[in-house]
Motif scaffolding. Structure first.
Motif, PDB file in Angstrom:
ATOM      1  N   VAL A 390      45.029  45.922  52.517  1.00 53.39           N
ATOM      2  CA  VAL A 390      44.374  46.277  51.221  1.00 53.39           C
ATOM      3  C   VAL A 390      45.224  45.968  49.873  1.00 53.39           C
ATOM      4  O   VAL A 390      46.329  46.499  50.020  1.00 53.39           O
ATOM      5  N   PRO A 393      45.936  39.480  48.672  1.00 47.46           N
ATOM      6  CA  PRO A 393      45.680  38.674  49.662  1.00 47.46           C
ATOM      7  C   PRO A 393      46.790  38.804  50.691  1.00 47.46           C
ATOM      8  O   PRO A 393      47.996  38.995  50.102  1.00 47.46           O
ATOM      9  N   THR A 416      40.575  44.110  53.919  1.00 45.89           N
ATOM     10  CA  THR A 416      39.408  44.580  53.469  1.00 45.89           C
ATOM     11  C   THR A 416      39.406  44.135  51.641  1.00 45.89           C
ATOM     12  O   THR A 416      40.554  44.778  50.945  1.00 45.89           O
ATOM     13  N   TRP A 418      38.310  44.590  47.964  1.00 49.41           N
ATOM     14  CA  TRP A 418      37.557  45.426  47.081  1.00 49.41           C
ATOM     15  C   TRP A 418      38.349  45.518  45.780  1.00 49.41           C
ATOM     16  O   TRP A 418      39.367  45.270  45.748  1.00 49.41           O
ATOM     17  N   GLN A 419      37.602  46.762  45.084  1.00 51.35           N
ATOM     18  CA  GLN A 419      38.448  46.993  43.728  1.00 51.35           C
ATOM     19  C   GLN A 419      38.219  48.282  43.151  1.00 51.35           C
ATOM     20  O   GLN A 419      37.078  49.027  43.784  1.00 51.35           O
ATOM     21  N   GLU A 421      36.821  48.904  40.704  1.00 52.49           N
ATOM     22  CA  GLU A 421      35.379  49.187  40.225  1.00 52.49           C
ATOM     23  C   GLU A 421      34.473  49.214  41.286  1.00 52.49           C
ATOM     24  O   GLU A 421      33.290  49.556  41.033  1.00 52.49           O
ATOM     25  N   ASP A 504      38.413  37.633  40.522  1.00 52.58           N
ATOM     26  CA  ASP A 504      39.239  36.940  41.664  1.00 52.58           C
ATOM     27  C   ASP A 504      38.785  35.171  41.707  1.00 52.58           C
ATOM     28  O   ASP A 504      37.399  35.271  41.751  1.00 52.58           O
ATOM     29  N   VAL A 516      40.270  34.892  49.740  1.00 49.87           N
ATOM     30  CA  VAL A 516      40.584  35.289  48.501  1.00 49.87           C
ATOM     31  C   VAL A 516      41.685  34.822  47.847  1.00 49.87           C
ATOM     32  O   VAL A 516      42.741  34.644  48.582  1.00 49.87           O
TER      33      VAL A 516
HETATM   34  O1  PRX Z   1      42.639  40.764  43.318  1.00 46.48           O
HETATM   35  C1  PRX Z   1      41.981  41.477  44.125  1.00 46.48           C
HETATM   36  C2  PRX Z   1      43.032  42.397  45.171  1.00 46.48           C
HETATM   37  O2  PRX Z   1      43.209  43.459  44.298  1.00 46.48           O
HETATM   38  C3  PRX Z   1      42.349  43.653  43.228  1.00 46.48           C
HETATM   39  C4  PRX Z   1      41.746  45.146  43.120  1.00 46.48           C
HETATM   40  O3  PRX Z   1      42.756  46.024  42.679  1.00 46.48           O
HETATM   41  P1  PRX Z   1      42.551  47.553  42.512  1.00 46.48           P
HETATM   42  O4  PRX Z   1      41.541  47.603  41.462  1.00 46.48           O
HETATM   43  O5  PRX Z   1      43.812  48.040  42.112  1.00 46.48           O
HETATM   44  O6  PRX Z   1      41.987  47.942  43.906  1.00 46.48           O
HETATM   45  C5  PRX Z   1      43.029  47.937  45.004  1.00 46.48           C
HETATM   46  C6  PRX Z   1      42.476  48.624  46.096  1.00 46.48           C
HETATM   47  C7  PRX Z   1      41.230  47.754  46.599  1.00 46.48           C
HETATM   48  C8  PRX Z   1      41.269  42.605  43.607  1.00 46.48           C
HETATM   49  O7  PRX Z   1      40.339  42.141  42.467  1.00 46.48           O
HETATM   50  N1  PRX Z   1      42.612  42.541  46.275  1.00 46.48           N
HETATM   51  C9  PRX Z   1      42.538  43.953  46.959  1.00 46.48           C
HETATM   52  N2  PRX Z   1      42.223  43.490  48.392  1.00 46.48           N
HETATM   53  C10 PRX Z   1      42.395  42.481  48.561  1.00 46.48           C
HETATM   54  C11 PRX Z   1      42.642  41.729  47.178  1.00 46.48           C
HETATM   55  N3  PRX Z   1      42.940  40.436  47.271  1.00 46.48           N
HETATM   56  C12 PRX Z   1      42.685  39.990  48.548  1.00 46.48           C
HETATM   57  N4  PRX Z   1      42.436  40.377  49.838  1.00 46.48           N
HETATM   58  C13 PRX Z   1      42.349  41.759  49.708  1.00 46.48           C
HETATM   59  N5  PRX Z   1      41.934  42.082  50.845  1.00 46.48           N
END
Ligand code: PRX
Length: 647
Positions: A390, A393, A416, A418-419, A421, A504, A516
């Motif tokens: 997580v 990418p 996985t 997610w964000q 948010e 993203d 992503v």
């Molecule tokens: O750009 C994506 C990347 O992390 C962002 C969200 O960051 P944050 O709010 O700090 O949360 C981190 C934990 C979920 C996203 O908009 N991101 C997160 N997971 C991935 C990812 N990009 C690609 N693949 C993922 N698995």
């Protein structure tokens, strides 16, 4: 392809079906089951989520599953529940009462295990302490703590009485603490003298003292004694945790809170401007955290589960504390660094506790690769049955290494997406049914309706890169940015009507798998071709000499933007011939359009404290500009100076 689409150049054809033994025992064990759930959730969200909500204990049942439309939604309207009750009390009437809830390991090697019953007792006592100090339902409480059990106890104690917690990562400065205290108008802070990181104390209390001069809303400070270092205690303001807990009653009924009661605020940095206070509420968030933990990690009662994230980030909120505990699981919590006292510390912990499920970040995986296979190879990792990733990418080569060296080619990997948010995982393989492809987070979970669109909101076809959006509300979505509802509407819903835009870029391949491509702010525009930085980076990382890379654009007379690649090597320093080799490597694998204009070798890259590369700062360096804008989340300020010197 429309002019604003992002061209995808990454070729990845490897595919890994789930092992049959995994499928047989999985919670979601057939594609038909997934599709049935997904379609039901799309066509009848109220029916689907209403049924799923029965996995929580409600003091009072809800009257309506979903009210309103994005961005203004309410979930489980009229329902009353309590998060700490769902994470603790309800397990006490089952065989789980003496099951380990949290297995904690301190960096120096000290350990502590809290069973559900013990954790419940501590949480009730600390909830009574908060009450004694004047905290009431609706108040905001800042938690600025190391990764120690008291942090989880404090979170759950807040939820028990309806106080809204705001956790600030223990590495942030006193200014960051003051800003967040002010924004949330926090009434009380829980902190510690300090914590351990790479054998040294990271002090916390002095930063709190400094912050309080600038954040007058805070009336009281509770301090956990962790390191034993000298701290200044101000009478009638500062109290030791252990003094307050002594003799306090463990009888504290869980408050019956509205489903939409504010559960926590978590600040996340925007690329510019002040941090955004993402607000999550009670029923929807907990349900999302609980169910995604169960589905994605295929969590079973006998599992020992370890998410390595710091609780200062959303991953730690949802997947160290709330998700696992709501499921009655055993969650490992580790205080310190992965390379202390040696680079095998994580693998040692996996061997020691016979960890079954391991969830970490690509930035960590790339560091493990750099440190060498000899570290994981020294330990018995055969207890592992599932791996997760997580935060960014994951480059296909890092994925392959994780699969081979850590997973012994037998563990499915859940990448996985997610964000902060979204509150919980949105797009991810389901380990019993999804044939994974290295670098793809595959398909959306039940209840998650995504699309890839142009900046006009038109859906794009297979393999066309565009904006990743979410088109249907989901229970664990953020409800607002604390104190700035207009900003919430502008940032997430202002770009595309009726859709949540995550920031993203992504594409979907011919199997409907999602790839992503990174933040759209980072997209390169080379001679009219919009390219994803992540794809060029992954190509560089596929070269055997490269450990990590960050790619940014810089102004270029002919091409509009040139490609500048910052590269860290596995060993040694780079020379001109390696530069040429890397340029040819990218040209060969992607094509002339992506030919790097510059390769710059460096020992480290500027990252946020949660491990994301700060390409914005690298863009300034590549363009020869001074960095402007927010650098408060940067992990190591010296890196910028070093990168400039290395030019
Ligand atoms: O750009 C994506 C990347 O992390 C962002 C969200 O960051 P944050 O709010 O700090 O949360 C981190 C934990 C979920 C996203 O908009 N991101 C997160 N997971 C991935 C990812 N990009 C690609 N693949 C993922 N698995």
């Amino acid at each position: 392809m429309t002019s604003n689409a992002i061209e995808s150049v990454l070729q990845e054809t490897r595919k890994f079906p789930p092992p049959a033994e995994f499928t047989t025992q999985a919670h979601i064990s057939s594609v038909e089951q997934y599709e049935e759930m997904w379609n039901r959730a799309k066509d009848d969200p109220a029916g689907f989520w209403g049924e799923i909500s029965q996995n929580l204990d409600w003091f009072q049942p809800w009257q309506k599953v979903l009210e309103g439309q994005m961005p203004e939604t309410k979930w489980f309207v009229g329902g009353k529940l309590n998060v700490s009750h769902n994470c603790l009390d309800r397990h006490l009437t089952t065989w789980r009462k003496n099951k380990a809830a949290i297995v904690w390991e301190g960096e120096p090697g000290d350990t502590r295990t809290l069973t559900y019953q013990e954790l419940h007792r501590e949480v009730c006592k600390f909830a009574n302490v908060l009450k004694k100090l004047g905290v009431v339902s609706g108040d905001r409480v800042t938690l600025y703590m190391p990764m120690i059990p008291e942090l989880a106890i404090a979170m759950l104690a807040c939820t028990r009485i309806g106080a809204t917690h705001s956790i600030i990562f223990g590495g942030f400065s006193s200014d960051a603490v003051a800003d967040r205290n002010n924004d949330a108008q926090a009434k009380l802070i829980v902190t510690a003298d300090g914590g351990w990181r790479r054998g040294k104390e990271v002090t916390l209390k002095p930063a709190v003292d400094e912050s309080l001069a600038k954040s007058p809303s805070v009336e009281k400070v509770v301090v956990v004694k962790r390191t034993g270092s000298d701290v200044t205690m101000v009478p009638d303001r500062d109290y030791w945790w252990h003094d307050l807990m002594e003799g306090t009653s463990a009888d504290c009924p869980a408050a019956e809170l509205d489903s939409e009661h504010p559960l926590f605020i978590l600040y996340t940095s925007g690329s510019t401007g002040k941090p955004k206070g993402v607000l999550h509420t009670t029923g929807g968030y907990l349900l999302g955290a609980m169910m995604t933990t169960k589905w994605v990690f295929d969590l079973k009662d006998e599992d020992t589960y370890w998410c390595t994230a710091d609780i200062g980030w959303v991953t730690g909120h949802s997947y160290v504390v709330y998700g696992p505990l709501a499921n009655g699981a055993t969650s490992i919590m580790y205080e310190g660094a992965p390379n202390w006292p040696h680079e095998g510390r994580f693998w040692e912990i996996i061997e020691k506790y016979r960890v079954n499920i391991f969830y970490t970040a690509p930035t960590a995986i790339r560091a493990f690769i750099k440190w060498g296979d000899q570290w994981p190879n020294k330990y018995d990792l055969s207890s592992l049955r599932l791996l997760g990733s997580v935060g960014e990418p994951i480059n296909p080569e890092a994925w392959m290494w994780y699969h081979r060296v850590i997973g012994g080619e037998r563990c499915p990997i859940v990448d996985t997406w997610w964000q902060t948010e979204t509150g919980g995982i949105m797009v991810s393989p389901l380990p019993g049914i999804t044939a994974t492809k290295p670098g793809s987070c595959t398909r959306p979970l039940p209840g998650v309706v995504i699309d890839i669109v142009t900046d006009k909101g038109e859906s794009l076809g297979p393999n066309q890169g565009g904006l990743l959006v979410i088109k249907q509300p989901w229970p664990s979505m953020l409800r607002t940015l604390y104190g700035d509802h207009q900003r919430f509407k502008d940032v997430y819903f202002g770009k595309l009507d009726g859709m949540y835009f995550a920031g993203d870029g992504a594409r979907r391949d011919e199997d409907g798998y999602c790839w992503v491509m990174g933040r759209v702010d980072d997209v390169l525009n080379v001679a009219g071709h919009r390219l994803s930085t992540m794809e060029v980076e992954s190509t560089l990382v596929s070269h055997p000499a490269v450990a990590e890379s960050a790619v940014v654009g810089f102004p270029h007379e002919l091409k509009g933007e040139g490609i500048c690649c910052f590269v860290t090597l596995k060993t040694g320093a780079g020379d001109e011939s390696l530069k040429k080799e890397l340029i040819n490597h990218v040209r060969k694998l992607i094509g002339a359009v992506a030919t790097p204009d510059q390769i710059r070798f460096t020992n480290s890259l500027p990252k946020t404290r949660s491990g994301k590369i700060m390409r914005r700062l690298l863009r300034d360096i590549a363009a020869g500009r001074e960095s402007v804008g927010d650098t408060t989340t940067l992990e190591d300020y010296n890196i910028l100076a070093k990168l400039r010197d290395e030019e």
